[in-house]
Design an enzyme around this catalytic site. Structure first.
Site, PDB file in Angstrom:
ATOM      1  N   CYS A  64      27.459 -47.552  23.285  1.00 34.57           N
ATOM      2  CA  CYS A  64      28.839 -47.933  23.041  1.00 34.57           C
ATOM      3  C   CYS A  64      28.865 -49.275  22.313  1.00 34.57           C
ATOM      4  O   CYS A  64      27.874 -49.984  22.242  1.00 34.57           O
ATOM      5  CB  CYS A  64      29.606 -48.035  24.350  1.00 34.57           C
ATOM      6  SG  CYS A  64      29.555 -46.522  25.327  1.00 34.57           S
TER       7      CYS A  64
ATOM      8  N   ARG B 112      28.624 -46.949  16.674  1.00 35.44           N
ATOM      9  CA  ARG B 112      27.966 -46.926  17.973  1.00 35.44           C
ATOM     10  C   ARG B 112      28.703 -46.062  18.986  1.00 35.44           C
ATOM     11  O   ARG B 112      28.180 -45.792  20.074  1.00 35.44           O
ATOM     12  CB  ARG B 112      27.849 -48.351  18.523  1.00 35.44           C
ATOM     13  CG  ARG B 112      26.972 -49.273  17.713  1.00 35.44           C
ATOM     14  CD  ARG B 112      26.886 -50.639  18.372  1.00 35.44           C
ATOM     15  NE  ARG B 112      26.212 -50.540  19.643  1.00 35.44           N
ATOM     16  CZ  ARG B 112      24.925 -50.776  19.847  1.00 35.44           C
ATOM     17  NH1 ARG B 112      24.169 -51.130  18.832  1.00 35.44           N
ATOM     18  NH2 ARG B 112      24.381 -50.679  21.042  1.00 35.44           N
TER      19      ARG B 112
ATOM     20  N   TRP C  30      30.898 -44.051  23.356  1.00 36.48           N
ATOM     21  CA  TRP C  30      30.123 -42.819  23.158  1.00 36.48           C
ATOM     22  C   TRP C  30      29.824 -42.301  24.554  1.00 36.48           C
ATOM     23  O   TRP C  30      29.090 -42.921  25.310  1.00 36.48           O
ATOM     24  CB  TRP C  30      28.839 -43.120  22.389  1.00 36.48           C
ATOM     25  CG  TRP C  30      28.089 -41.913  21.919  1.00 36.48           C
ATOM     26  CD1 TRP C  30      28.214 -41.275  20.720  1.00 36.48           C
ATOM     27  CD2 TRP C  30      27.061 -41.201  22.628  1.00 36.48           C
ATOM     28  NE1 TRP C  30      27.347 -40.223  20.643  1.00 36.48           N
ATOM     29  CE2 TRP C  30      26.626 -40.142  21.803  1.00 36.48           C
ATOM     30  CE3 TRP C  30      26.482 -41.342  23.889  1.00 36.48           C
ATOM     31  CZ2 TRP C  30      25.634 -39.252  22.174  1.00 36.48           C
ATOM     32  CZ3 TRP C  30      25.498 -40.445  24.267  1.00 36.48           C
ATOM     33  CH2 TRP C  30      25.078 -39.420  23.422  1.00 36.48           C
TER      34      TRP C  30
ATOM     35  N   ASN D  88      28.253 -51.390  28.092  1.00 36.09           N
ATOM     36  CA  ASN D  88      27.365 -50.561  27.289  1.00 36.09           C
ATOM     37  C   ASN D  88      26.108 -50.324  28.100  1.00 36.09           C
ATOM     38  O   ASN D  88      25.496 -51.271  28.595  1.00 36.09           O
ATOM     39  CB  ASN D  88      27.027 -51.272  25.969  1.00 36.09           C
ATOM     40  CG  ASN D  88      26.025 -50.502  25.129  1.00 36.09           C
ATOM     41  OD1 ASN D  88      25.934 -49.281  25.235  1.00 36.09           O
ATOM     42  ND2 ASN D  88      25.281 -51.204  24.297  1.00 36.09           N
ATOM     43  N   GLY D  89      25.710 -49.060  28.271  1.00 37.43           N
ATOM     44  CA  GLY D  89      24.509 -48.747  29.041  1.00 37.43           C
ATOM     45  C   GLY D  89      24.745 -47.621  30.017  1.00 37.43           C
ATOM     46  O   GLY D  89      25.768 -46.931  29.967  1.00 37.43           O
TER      47      GLY D  89
ATOM     48  N   GLU E 182      11.448 -35.614   7.966  1.00 38.21           N
ATOM     49  CA  GLU E 182      12.595 -36.497   7.736  1.00 38.21           C
ATOM     50  C   GLU E 182      13.688 -35.795   6.941  1.00 38.21           C
ATOM     51  O   GLU E 182      14.879 -35.965   7.220  1.00 38.21           O
ATOM     52  CB  GLU E 182      12.140 -37.771   7.018  1.00 38.21           C
ATOM     53  CG  GLU E 182      13.257 -38.752   6.710  1.00 38.21           C
ATOM     54  CD  GLU E 182      13.966 -39.290   7.942  1.00 38.21           C
ATOM     55  OE1 GLU E 182      15.016 -39.939   7.772  1.00 38.21           O
ATOM     56  OE2 GLU E 182      13.499 -39.064   9.077  1.00 38.21           O
TER      57      GLU E 182
ATOM     58  N   LYS F 148      17.576 -35.287   8.233  1.00 42.41           N
ATOM     59  CA  LYS F 148      18.742 -35.710   7.451  1.00 42.41           C
ATOM     60  C   LYS F 148      19.717 -34.558   7.264  1.00 42.41           C
ATOM     61  O   LYS F 148      20.932 -34.739   7.344  1.00 42.41           O
ATOM     62  CB  LYS F 148      18.306 -36.239   6.086  1.00 42.41           C
ATOM     63  CG  LYS F 148      17.723 -37.620   6.122  1.00 42.41           C
ATOM     64  CD  LYS F 148      18.779 -38.662   6.473  1.00 42.41           C
ATOM     65  CE  LYS F 148      18.150 -39.903   7.039  1.00 42.41           C
ATOM     66  NZ  LYS F 148      17.625 -39.757   8.400  1.00 42.41           N
TER      67      LYS F 148
ATOM     68  N   GLU G 143      21.416 -33.629  10.893  1.00 49.24           N
ATOM     69  CA  GLU G 143      22.222 -34.606  11.618  1.00 49.24           C
ATOM     70  C   GLU G 143      23.556 -34.895  10.945  1.00 49.24           C
ATOM     71  O   GLU G 143      24.519 -35.245  11.626  1.00 49.24           O
ATOM     72  CB  GLU G 143      21.450 -35.898  11.856  1.00 49.24           C
ATOM     73  CG  GLU G 143      21.130 -36.725  10.644  1.00 49.24           C
ATOM     74  CD  GLU G 143      20.299 -37.964  10.995  1.00 49.24           C
ATOM     75  OE1 GLU G 143      20.356 -38.426  12.149  1.00 49.24           O
ATOM     76  OE2 GLU G 143      19.591 -38.476  10.108  1.00 49.24           O
TER      77      GLU G 143
ATOM     78  N   HIS H 266       2.085 -18.093  11.317  1.00 49.37           N
ATOM     79  CA  HIS H 266       1.878 -18.049  12.760  1.00 49.37           C
ATOM     80  C   HIS H 266       3.208 -17.916  13.496  1.00 49.37           C
ATOM     81  O   HIS H 266       3.414 -18.526  14.538  1.00 49.37           O
ATOM     82  CB  HIS H 266       1.120 -19.294  13.227  1.00 49.37           C
ATOM     83  CG  HIS H 266      -0.264 -19.384  12.683  1.00 49.37           C
ATOM     84  ND1 HIS H 266      -1.337 -18.734  13.247  1.00 49.37           N
ATOM     85  CD2 HIS H 266      -0.759 -20.018  11.588  1.00 49.37           C
ATOM     86  CE1 HIS H 266      -2.426 -18.975  12.551  1.00 49.37           C
ATOM     87  NE2 HIS H 266      -2.103 -19.749  11.529  1.00 49.37           N
TER      88      HIS H 266
ATOM     89  N   LYS I  14      24.447 -44.772  16.396  1.00 52.75           N
ATOM     90  CA  LYS I  14      23.436 -45.427  15.573  1.00 52.75           C
ATOM     91  C   LYS I  14      22.223 -45.860  16.384  1.00 52.75           C
ATOM     92  O   LYS I  14      21.096 -45.530  16.043  1.00 52.75           O
ATOM     93  CB  LYS I  14      24.061 -46.632  14.870  1.00 52.75           C
ATOM     94  CG  LYS I  14      23.091 -47.414  13.999  1.00 52.75           C
ATOM     95  CD  LYS I  14      22.623 -46.590  12.823  1.00 52.75           C
ATOM     96  CE  LYS I  14      21.685 -47.358  11.922  1.00 52.75           C
ATOM     97  NZ  LYS I  14      21.104 -46.500  10.881  1.00 52.75           N
TER      98      LYS I  14
END
Length: 612
Positions: A2, A27, A76, A102-103, A485, A489, A492, A508, A607
C-alpha cells in the site's frame, strides 16, 4: 504494498496528501482515504472505494478537508476485500486514535480475539484496524504517551508494518513506526512529510531520514524525533535524495511505462559511467576487491519477478566469463528449502526497490549464516541496501510503472560489469577481451536507442495480437532468459496468458498446446544456437502456429520461416538481453494499449511487493 503519506506544516494538508498519493497509486489502487485534523482539533476521516480520483472528487480535490496535519493511504488489498469499510485510515471506537498502515500483521486474529474479550468491536475485515485498536488499548491501559502505547503494541505485533498514527489529544503531531515495510520521513521549511516511497515527497523535499526497523518517530512542524523500542530518544542523520523531481513525472508521454522505455539508454549509460572510469571497471564504490573476488568459489543469486530473470541471464554470463558456478534462486523459496551455503559463497540479492519482502528475508538468512552478501538495488537507503555487506547501486532513477523496464535494464548492466570484473580478476578472460567487453558495454546505450526507434513496426504487429488468448516465447541459453522476461511483460500488462519455454523442451509435452493461430515468439540472438531454435519454430509452424522471430541483423533467412521478424544490432553474445528485451517490452506495451487497458497499473499488481 500500500501507499502511505503524511504531512504537518503551515499549508492545507489534504491537497498535499492527495498529490503524494497520486505518486504512489502504483503501490495500491483499490481504495483510498484521508484523515485530517481540523482547526478545532477534530480528526475527520474520508474514505472511498476505487481509484484515487474517487477520493479526490469526494473531497473536492482536498479543499473540503481543512487542516494542516493529516495522513493518507492508497490500498492494495491483503486482508479484506476492497470496500469503503476496509479502506484506510482506520480508527478507534471513539476516533481518538487514527492510523494508516502498509504491511501484513501475521497474528492479527490472535490479537483481535484478545481485544474482543476486552470489549472492542470491529467494523472491518482488516489487520490494520486490529493494530489501531491495540494501540488504543495500551494508550488507555497505561495512560502513557503515544510512544509508550506504540511501543507496547509493537512488542505484541508479528509481521511487517509501516504505521502512521494520529492521536486526538496530541495535536500537531504524527507518530510513525516501522518493521520490514518501507518508510521515509522528510523535512523542509518548517514542514514535515512521511511516505512509503520517495516519489510522494520528492516535489516537496529532498532532505530525508530513513527510519530503522523497530523504531518510532514523532513528526512536528519541521522537526522529527526518533525513539528506539525502549522509548529512548535516538539520533538520525539527514540524507539528501539525488533524484530529480521531474523524473517522477510523465513528461508528455501517455504512460509512465513508455517514458521509462525511452529512458533506458540514459539509465544504462548512467549506471555504466558510475563504474567504468578511464576504460576500466572500478568497483571501489561497490566495496569489493580483487582479493575478495578470487576467494569466492560460488555465487548464489536471489531475486523475484523480473529481477529473477536478470539473474537467469547473469548465470550464463558469470559462468562463461568468470568460470564461477552460479545458482539462481527465487527469493520466495530461498528460506524454505533450507539452502546449503558454504562460507566461500557470495549471495547477490537483486531488487529495484530494495524493499522486496522475500528478497530482504533471503538477505537476512544469508547474513545469519555468515555468508557475504552483495545487493544490486536502485533505491539509496533502502532496507536491502542498508543491510547488505556491499551495494551496487543502479542509476535508473524513479520507476513508476508497475511493469519494470529501465530498472531491469540497469540490473543487467550491473551483472555484466560484475561478471567482466570477476573474469579479469580471476584470469579467465584476456586483457584484450576485457577491453573489448568494456567497449561493447559502452556501445549499448546507443544500440538500445536504435531499437526503440523501430517501435512503429512493433506497434503495427501488436495491434494484430490484441485478440490472442495464448502466446508462447521460446529460446535457448540466454535467449531462454530473454523469453522469460518477454512472457512476463506480456501477461502482466495485457492479461494474455503467456509462457516461456526452453525451446528444446517443446517436444517434452508443451508442443501439444500448439494449434492454429497461436502466436509463438522465437528469440534467436545466440548464433551457435540459432539453427536449433529455427528448427523448433518450424515444428510449431507445421502445427499451425503464427510465428514472430527476434534476432540480430544479418540472420535474414529467418524470414523464410517466421511471419514477422524484428531485428536488433549485433553486440557481444553475452549482452544481447539488453537489446532483445526492448522489442518485447514494446510488444507487451502496445498489446495492452490496443486492448484499452491501464498499462501503468495492471490489475491485482503493485510495484513493490513489500509483504510476503
Amino acid at each position: 504494498m500500500c501507499g502511505i503519506v503524511g504531512f504537518i506544516g503551515n499549508q492545507q494538508a489534504a491537497p498535499i496528501l492527495l498529490d503524494g498519493l497520486s505518486k504512489l497509486e502504483y503501490r495500491g489502487y483499490d481504495s483510498a482515504g484521508l484523515a485530517v485534523r481540523s482547526d478545532d482539533g477534530k480528526i475527520e476521516v474520508v474514505k472511498a472505494k476505487g481509484r484515487l480520483k474517487v477520493l479526490a472528487e469526494k473531497t473536492n480535490g482536498g479543499q473540503s478537508l481543512l487542516g494542516n496535519c493529516g495522513i493518507g493511504h492508497t490500498r492494495w488489498a491483503t486482508h479484506g476485500e476492497p470496500s469503503e469499510a476496509n479502506a484506510h485510515p482506520h480508527y478507534s471506537e471513539d476516533h481518538t486514535v487514527v492510523a494508516v498502515h502498509n504491511g501484513i500483521i501475521e497474528n492479527y486474529q490472535e490479537l483481535k480475539d484478545k481485544l474482543l474479550k476486552k470489549g472492542y468491536q470491529f467494523y472491518s475485515n482488516t489487520d490494520t484496524e486490529v493494530a489501531v485498536k491495540l494501540i488504543d488499548y495500551y494508550k488507555k491501559k497505561y495512560l502513557g504517551t503515544p510512544v509508550d502505547a506504540i511501543n507496547h503494541a509493537m512488542v505484541r505485533i508479528r509481521g511487517s508494518y509501516a504505521l502512521a498514527v494520529m492521536f486526538q489529544d496530541y495535536p500537531g503531531e504524527i507518530y510513525v513506526a516501522r518493521k520490514d515495510s518501507p518508510m521515509i520521513l522528510g523535512v523542509e521549511n518548517g514542514e514535515s512529510y512521511l511516505a512509503s516511497d520517495v516519489p510522494a515527497i520528492l516535489k516537496y523535499t529532498r532532505n530525508v531520514y530513513y527510519i530503522g526497523n523497530m523504531e518510532i518517530g514523532c513528526l512536528k512542524k519541521g522537526e522529527i524525533t526518533f525513539y528506539n523500542l525502549d522509548g529512548d530518544e535516538i539520533q538520525k542523520e539527514l540524507k539528501e535524495i539525488k533524484w530529480d523531481a521531474e523524473a517522477a513525472e510523465k513528461a508528455g508521454y501517455e504512460h509512465f511505462m513508455m517514458k521509462e522505455i525511452h529512458e533506458q539508454p540514459k539509465a544504462v549509460s548512467d549506471t555504466l559511467n558510475s563504474v567504468i572510469k578511464e576504460g576500466r571497471i572500478d568497483l571501489s564504490e561497490v566495496g569489493i576487491t580483487e582479493e575478495e573476488i578470487n576467494n569466492i568459489r560460488r555465487i548464489c543469486m536471489v531475486a523475484c519477478g523480473s529481477a529473477y530473470h536478470v539473474a537467469v541471464t547473469a548465470q550464463y554470463v558469470f559462468e562463461d566469463l568468470a568460470k564461477v558456478p552460479v545458482r539462481v534462486e527465487l527469493a520466495s523459496e530461498f528460506r524454505y528449502r533450507k539452502p546449503l551455503l558454504e562460507k566461500d559463497t557470495l549471495v547477490i540479492v537483486i531488487s529495484q526497490s530494495g524493499e522486496t519482502a522475500d528478497s530482504l528475508a533471503a538477505l537476512r538468512e544469508a547474513k545469519s549464516r555468515g555468508i557475504q552478501t552483495l545487493a544490486i538495488v536502485n533505491v539509496v537507503g533502502s532496507s536491502i541496501a542498508r543491510e547488505a555487506d556491499k551495494v551496487f547501486y543502479t542509476l535508473a532513477g524513479p520507476e513508476i510503472a508497475v511493469a519494470t523496464t529501465k530498472a531491469y535494464s540497469t540490473q543487467l548492466i550491473a551483472c555484466y560489469v560484475l561478471a567482466a570484473a570477476f573474469g579479469r580478476a580471476r584470469g579467465e578472460i584476456t586483457e584484450e577481451y576485457y577491453e573489448e567487453l568494456i567497449g561493447e558495454l559502452e556501445s549499448l546505450p546507443d544500440k538500445i536507442s536504435r531499437v526503440i526507434e523501430d517501435k512503429e513496426r512493433i506497434q503495427w504487429f501488436a495491434s494484430k495480437q490484441a485478440a490472442s488468448k495464448d502466446v508462447f516465447f521460446i529460446g535457448r541459453g540466454i535467449d531462454y532468459a530473454i523469453s522469460l522476461e518477454g512472457s512476463l511483460k506480456m501477461k502482466e500488462i495485457s492479461y494474455i496468458h503467456s509462457e516461456a519455454y526452453a525451446a528444446g523442451e517443446l517436444k517434452h509435452g508443451t508442443i501439444s498446446l500448439i494449434e492454429d493461430g497461436i502466436l509463438v515468439i522465437g528469440v534467436l540472438t545466440q548464433q551457435e544456437l540459432y539453427e536449433k531454435t529455427v528448427s523448433n519454430l518450424v515444428e510449431c509452424k507445421s502445427r499451425g502456429a503464427y510465428l514472430m522471430g527476434l534476432t540480430t541483423y544479418g540472420n535474414y533467412n529467418i524470414e523464410d520461416t517466421a511471419d514477422f521478424v524484428t531485428y536488433i544490432p549485433k553486440t557481444d553474445a553475452h549482452f544481447t538481453t539488453s537489446l532483445a528485451v526492448i522489442p518485447l517490452q514494446l510488444l507487451g506495451y502496445y498489446v495492452s494499449v490496443a486492448k484499452g487497458l491501464d498499462v501503468d497499473k495492471p490489475r491485482n499488481l503493485a510495484k513493490s511487493v513489500t509483504v510476503e
